[in-house]
Design a protein around this motif. Structure first.
Motif, mmCIF file in Angstrom:
data_model
loop_
_atom_site.group_PDB
_atom_site.id
_atom_site.type_symbol
_atom_site.label_atom_id
_atom_site.label_comp_id
_atom_site.label_asym_id
_atom_site.label_seq_id
_atom_site.Cartn_x
_atom_site.Cartn_y
_atom_site.Cartn_z
ATOM 1 N N GLY A 43 48.931 -38.667 -40.438
ATOM 2 C CA GLY A 43 48.985 -39.469 -41.521
ATOM 3 C C GLY A 43 50.372 -40.448 -41.206
ATOM 4 O O GLY A 43 51.143 -39.849 -41.077
ATOM 5 N N LEU A 93 36.307 -33.088 -41.282
ATOM 6 C CA LEU A 93 37.692 -33.679 -41.802
ATOM 7 C C LEU A 93 37.442 -34.885 -42.567
ATOM 8 O O LEU A 93 36.591 -35.706 -42.564
ATOM 9 C CB LEU A 93 38.270 -34.174 -40.740
ATOM 10 C CG LEU A 93 39.502 -34.950 -40.711
ATOM 11 C CD1 LEU A 93 40.698 -34.237 -41.310
ATOM 12 C CD2 LEU A 93 40.061 -35.660 -39.471
ATOM 13 N N PHE A 153 39.632 -37.757 -44.540
ATOM 14 C CA PHE A 153 40.856 -38.585 -45.024
ATOM 15 C C PHE A 153 40.878 -39.119 -46.447
ATOM 16 O O PHE A 153 39.917 -39.754 -46.718
ATOM 17 C CB PHE A 153 40.996 -39.673 -43.830
ATOM 18 C CG PHE A 153 41.330 -39.240 -42.568
ATOM 19 C CD1 PHE A 153 42.613 -38.764 -42.327
ATOM 20 C CD2 PHE A 153 40.295 -39.182 -41.507
ATOM 21 C CE1 PHE A 153 43.065 -38.336 -41.021
ATOM 22 C CE2 PHE A 153 40.791 -38.938 -40.151
ATOM 23 C CZ PHE A 153 42.153 -38.224 -39.914
ATOM 24 N N SER A 213 39.501 -29.214 -49.855
ATOM 25 C CA SER A 213 39.188 -28.481 -48.758
ATOM 26 C C SER A 213 38.625 -27.574 -48.998
ATOM 27 O O SER A 213 37.786 -27.161 -47.792
ATOM 28 C CB SER A 213 40.721 -28.497 -47.998
ATOM 29 O OG SER A 213 41.126 -27.118 -48.883
ATOM 30 N N TYR A 272 38.785 -29.835 -43.174
ATOM 31 C CA TYR A 272 40.373 -30.154 -43.437
ATOM 32 C C TYR A 272 40.105 -31.512 -44.232
ATOM 33 O O TYR A 272 39.496 -32.262 -44.141
ATOM 34 C CB TYR A 272 40.766 -30.539 -42.062
ATOM 35 C CG TYR A 272 40.917 -29.290 -41.097
ATOM 36 C CD1 TYR A 272 42.208 -28.672 -41.426
ATOM 37 C CD2 TYR A 272 39.897 -28.877 -40.245
ATOM 38 C CE1 TYR A 272 42.403 -27.601 -40.394
ATOM 39 C CE2 TYR A 272 40.332 -27.821 -39.451
ATOM 40 C CZ TYR A 272 41.576 -27.062 -39.424
ATOM 41 O OH TYR A 272 41.921 -26.187 -38.785
ATOM 42 N N TYR A 273 41.156 -31.463 -45.071
ATOM 43 C CA TYR A 273 41.338 -32.732 -46.124
ATOM 44 C C TYR A 273 42.729 -33.241 -46.012
ATOM 45 O O TYR A 273 43.834 -32.618 -45.955
ATOM 46 C CB TYR A 273 41.152 -32.381 -47.328
ATOM 47 C CG TYR A 273 40.880 -33.401 -48.446
ATOM 48 C CD1 TYR A 273 39.634 -33.521 -48.856
ATOM 49 C CD2 TYR A 273 41.751 -34.191 -48.974
ATOM 50 C CE1 TYR A 273 39.013 -34.719 -49.522
ATOM 51 C CE2 TYR A 273 41.574 -35.235 -49.812
ATOM 52 C CZ TYR A 273 40.296 -35.517 -50.050
ATOM 53 O OH TYR A 273 39.775 -36.559 -50.934
ATOM 54 N N CYS A 274 42.797 -34.405 -45.463
ATOM 55 C CA CYS A 274 44.037 -34.981 -45.174
ATOM 56 C C CYS A 274 44.453 -36.301 -46.093
ATOM 57 O O CYS A 274 43.585 -37.169 -46.140
ATOM 58 C CB CYS A 274 44.131 -35.507 -43.574
ATOM 59 S SG CYS A 274 45.575 -36.570 -43.422
ATOM 60 N N TYR A 275 45.559 -36.280 -46.907
ATOM 61 C CA TYR A 275 45.993 -37.216 -48.041
ATOM 62 C C TYR A 275 46.937 -38.066 -47.239
ATOM 63 O O TYR A 275 47.970 -37.330 -46.686
ATOM 64 C CB TYR A 275 46.035 -36.589 -49.300
ATOM 65 C CG TYR A 275 46.669 -37.638 -50.235
ATOM 66 C CD1 TYR A 275 45.925 -38.178 -51.124
ATOM 67 C CD2 TYR A 275 48.021 -37.564 -50.332
ATOM 68 C CE1 TYR A 275 46.300 -38.740 -52.282
ATOM 69 C CE2 TYR A 275 48.379 -38.591 -51.607
ATOM 70 C CZ TYR A 275 47.646 -39.124 -52.111
ATOM 71 O OH TYR A 275 48.145 -39.929 -53.160
ATOM 72 N N ILE A 332 52.269 -37.361 -47.784
ATOM 73 C CA ILE A 332 51.125 -36.815 -46.653
ATOM 74 C C ILE A 332 51.014 -35.495 -46.899
ATOM 75 O O ILE A 332 51.722 -34.658 -46.585
ATOM 76 C CB ILE A 332 51.642 -37.221 -45.454
ATOM 77 C CG1 ILE A 332 52.114 -38.798 -45.213
ATOM 78 C CG2 ILE A 332 50.692 -36.979 -44.257
ATOM 79 C CD1 ILE A 332 52.662 -39.092 -43.773
ATOM 80 N N LEU A 338 48.153 -32.142 -45.835
ATOM 81 C CA LEU A 338 46.779 -31.660 -45.117
ATOM 82 C C LEU A 338 46.646 -30.172 -45.614
ATOM 83 O O LEU A 338 47.495 -29.152 -45.845
ATOM 84 C CB LEU A 338 46.949 -31.480 -43.498
ATOM 85 C CG LEU A 338 45.897 -30.808 -42.826
ATOM 86 C CD1 LEU A 338 44.785 -31.841 -42.453
ATOM 87 C CD2 LEU A 338 46.504 -30.533 -41.333
ATOM 88 N N SER A 362 50.340 -28.577 -44.764
ATOM 89 C CA SER A 362 51.404 -29.208 -44.400
ATOM 90 C C SER A 362 51.706 -30.377 -45.514
ATOM 91 O O SER A 362 50.871 -30.859 -46.173
ATOM 92 C CB SER A 362 51.262 -30.159 -43.170
ATOM 93 O OG SER A 362 52.207 -30.847 -42.494
ATOM 94 N N SER A 381 52.426 -35.593 -37.997
ATOM 95 C CA SER A 381 51.275 -35.266 -37.427
ATOM 96 C C SER A 381 51.090 -33.564 -37.635
ATOM 97 O O SER A 381 51.768 -32.825 -37.983
ATOM 98 C CB SER A 381 51.530 -35.547 -36.005
ATOM 99 O OG SER A 381 52.799 -34.845 -35.688
#
Length: 612
Positions: free
Chosen positions: A8, A184, A186, A209, A215-218, A235, A237, A245, A259
């Motif tokens: 992100g 995944l 985003f 998630s 996986y869930y990425c903000y 950011i 995860l 993270s 990352s």
């Protein structure tokens, strides 16, 4: 699922800064490439900035955004990039994420739900996209799929929930993405900062998630982009209900790239800070961005020695301290657009001296305690400090009115007018100093005073920006105690020993803020129910009589006073200088709570309290 590195990227953007916005995105892409990232997601509306307001309604503005998108394509041959922009189709504007891969725009995903609460007015600019609908649009002569899309990369199936999409419960797009078996999701966002909000996001991302088995990425925008809202650049995860993270919020950098490998293990978890730290960091970043984006050369502050102005002085000093710590002196100065006048062994104090000018504007009603408090604090921070009396100006005004009316003004008959003329007389000279220095004048009103109009228009409300107008006085008093110890600000010792007072009446009348109003701790509880939760006066009473240890007749009087003062002072809130949104709610009608300037002032509702 193939091993894959994603990231992100948060960026500090500015509406209409087309070149700067594009360069920050490109720099983040370059860093992601060097980190071996294969899919990089930017925040919502990252090409234009979220705060472009009615520019989104222009024909040319979304068109220019698309032209900027086309300029990004050559940088995305070796990496997949998702970037946010407005997109116009047949007179309607959509909030979208464009996915670029292998030198081509692969598709554009449109946001399905608009944020319309609190600070958000998205329905004014954007149209929701229907679920499951896909069309084609033309960009640079090529057909591109547009709408409710998902994508594949090296065996990883991914999709998007754009900010508000994720907060819509059982109708959110995530359920349909789950049905499509994505690996995944985003969530590119422009989610405004509020103290403690990161815990809400953490819970949402972890739950998402788990709920969607992916996986869930903000990834959120960063900085004081357009004046009022501050974005924290968070950011995150998560996988299987566990946060893997998280970066540290509220960076002074132009961009950050975080990352992660798609591995179900903890990778980097920055600590979640207390509200006091968040307030200091968000305010410091907000002030820094406002300073540099307005191309001003510093700040001017009427420093009374009391809590409000003292907290703002410390926040400016924290802006310098934190900016230097993160950017270094050279970059801090360069990014500010200023020049360090002198090199010294203490560049922090030197820069505070250059960027913050304070003035104690006393009258015969001011005490030596507040003068010493202001002087000690300014010197401890390194700020320039001036002191003068405004008695001559006040006397000139009052004598002219006395001559016109043919009588003397007295405290028995003209109390409010005599208080206000002192506060108002301070404004012209402090504005003069501000203009000479090409600086921003900092207004000192807080939210509690905004609730009840305990502020003089064109007096303590005068300013270019009002940093603490969205924060209640009860919190400010607590924060100053915290800051003295935790931020190592010994100059606050005298401030913290004083009882809050406007010092506008003669000293022998022993004026205090809470004597004029009510305890600040009570104002906080009433406004929480009346303004945040929009409860009626009767609801407020019935709830607070169980929560507060206050005699019922006195509680009724406090509630009546609050609602009456709230109603008659809306015109003041309409004229507040721009303020940062720092708490879960505020009273600025331009960003959170709209109320009629003219009303019957809850007359019937308050009468019901007398019959209870």
């Amino acid at each position: 699922m193939a091993a894959l590195k994603i990231a992100g990227a948060t960026v500090n953007q500015t509406p209409l800064d087309w070149t700067g916005n594009l360069n920050r995105i490109i720099q983040a892409i370059d860093q992601a490439k060097s980190d071996g990232v294969e899919i990089l997601c930017f925040p919502e509306l990252s090409i234009t900035g979220y705060g472009a307001e009615d520019l989104f309604l222009s024909y040319w503005f979304p068109q220019k955004a698309v032209s900027q998108l086309e300029k990004l394509v050559p940088y995305c041959n070796e990496i997949t990039v998702a970037v946010g922009l407005p997109f116009r189709i047949d007179g309607l504007v959509y909030n979208t994420m464009a996915v670029i891969e292998k030198g081509e725009i692969q598709g554009i995903v449109a946001k399905q739900f608009m944020a319309i609460d609190g600070v958000h007015y998205e329905f004014r600019w954007f149209t929701p996209w229907p679920a499951n609908q896909v069309i084609e649009v033309e960009i640079a002569g090529k057909k591109v799929p547009f709408g409710d899309l998902t994508f594949h990369h090296k065996g990883v199936h991914y999709g998007f929930e754009i900010c508000e999409d994720a907060w819509r419960g059982k109708v959110r797009p995530g359920y349909r993405l789950c049905d499509r078996k994505v690996d995944l999701i985003f969530n590119p966002s422009a989610s405004h900062f509020a103290m403690g909000k990161t815990m809400e996001r953490k819970e949402l991302i972890e739950k998402s998630s788990s709920l969607f088995n992916c996986y869930y990425c903000y990834v959120n925008l960063l900085g004081n982009e357009a004046g009022r809202m501050i974005f924290d650049g968070e950011i995150l995860l998560a996988k299987e209900g566990k946060l893997l993270s998280r970066n540290q919020l509220l960076s002074f950098q132009d961009y950050q790239v975080l990352s992660f490998s798609l591995e179900n293990k903890t990778q980097h978890l920055a600590p979640i800070q207390p509200k006091e730290w968040e307030f200091a960091q968000a305010s410091a970043l907000g002030l820094y961005d406002y300073l540099r984006k307005s191309k001003s050369k510093g700040f001017v502050l009427s420093l009374s020695g009391g809590a409000d102005s003292s907290s703002i002085a410390v926040l400016v000093a924290e802006m310098v301290r934190r900016g230097i710590h993160e950017l270094g002196v050279e970059k801090f100065v360069e990014k500010s657009g200023i020049h360090l006048r002198h090199s010294s062994e203490n560049p922090e104090k030197e820069l505070v001296n250059q960027l913050l000018t304070t003035a104690y504007q006393g009258t015969r009603n001011s005490s030596d305690d507040t003068f010493q408090s202001a002087k000690t604090l300014a010197e401890s921070l390194g700020a320039q400090f001036y002191a003068w009396s405004i008695d001559e100006e006040v006397t000139s005004y009052t004598e002219k009115i006395e001559a016109a009316l043919g009588r003397k003004l007295t405290w028995e008959t003209d109390d409010l007018a005599l208080q206000n003329i002192q506060a108002r007389s301070r404004s012209p000279i402090i504005w003069l100093l501000t203009n000479i220095k090409n600086a921003l004048l900092l207004s000192t009103s807080n939210r509690s005073e905004g609730d009840v109009g305990y502020a003089t228009m064109d007096g303590d409300t005068s300013g270019s920006i009002s940093p603490i107008a969205a924060v209640d006085k009860h919190f400010i008093l607590h924060w100053l105690q915290w800051a003295e110890k935790n931020l190592d600000r010994p100059g606050l010792s005298a401030v913290n020993s004083l009882t809050p007072t406007a010092e506008l009446r003669p000293i022998e009348r022993t004026q205090t803020d809470e004597k004029d109003l009510m305890p600040y701790s009570v104002i906080v509880e009433i406004e929480r129910l009346a303004i945040r939760d929009r409860r009626s006066p009767m609801d407020v009473f019935l709830l607070l009589k169980e929560e507060l240890n206050i005699e019922e007749s006195l509680l009724k009087e406090y509630i009546k006073k609050f609602f009456r003062l709230w109603s008659r002072n809306q015109w003041k809130r309409e004229r507040l200088a721009p303020s940062f949104h720092l708490d879960e709610f505020n009273v600025d009608p331009k960003t959170w709570y709209r109320f009629p300037i003219l009303s019957a002032g809850y007359q019937e509702e308050l009468e019901l309290l007398d019959h209870l």
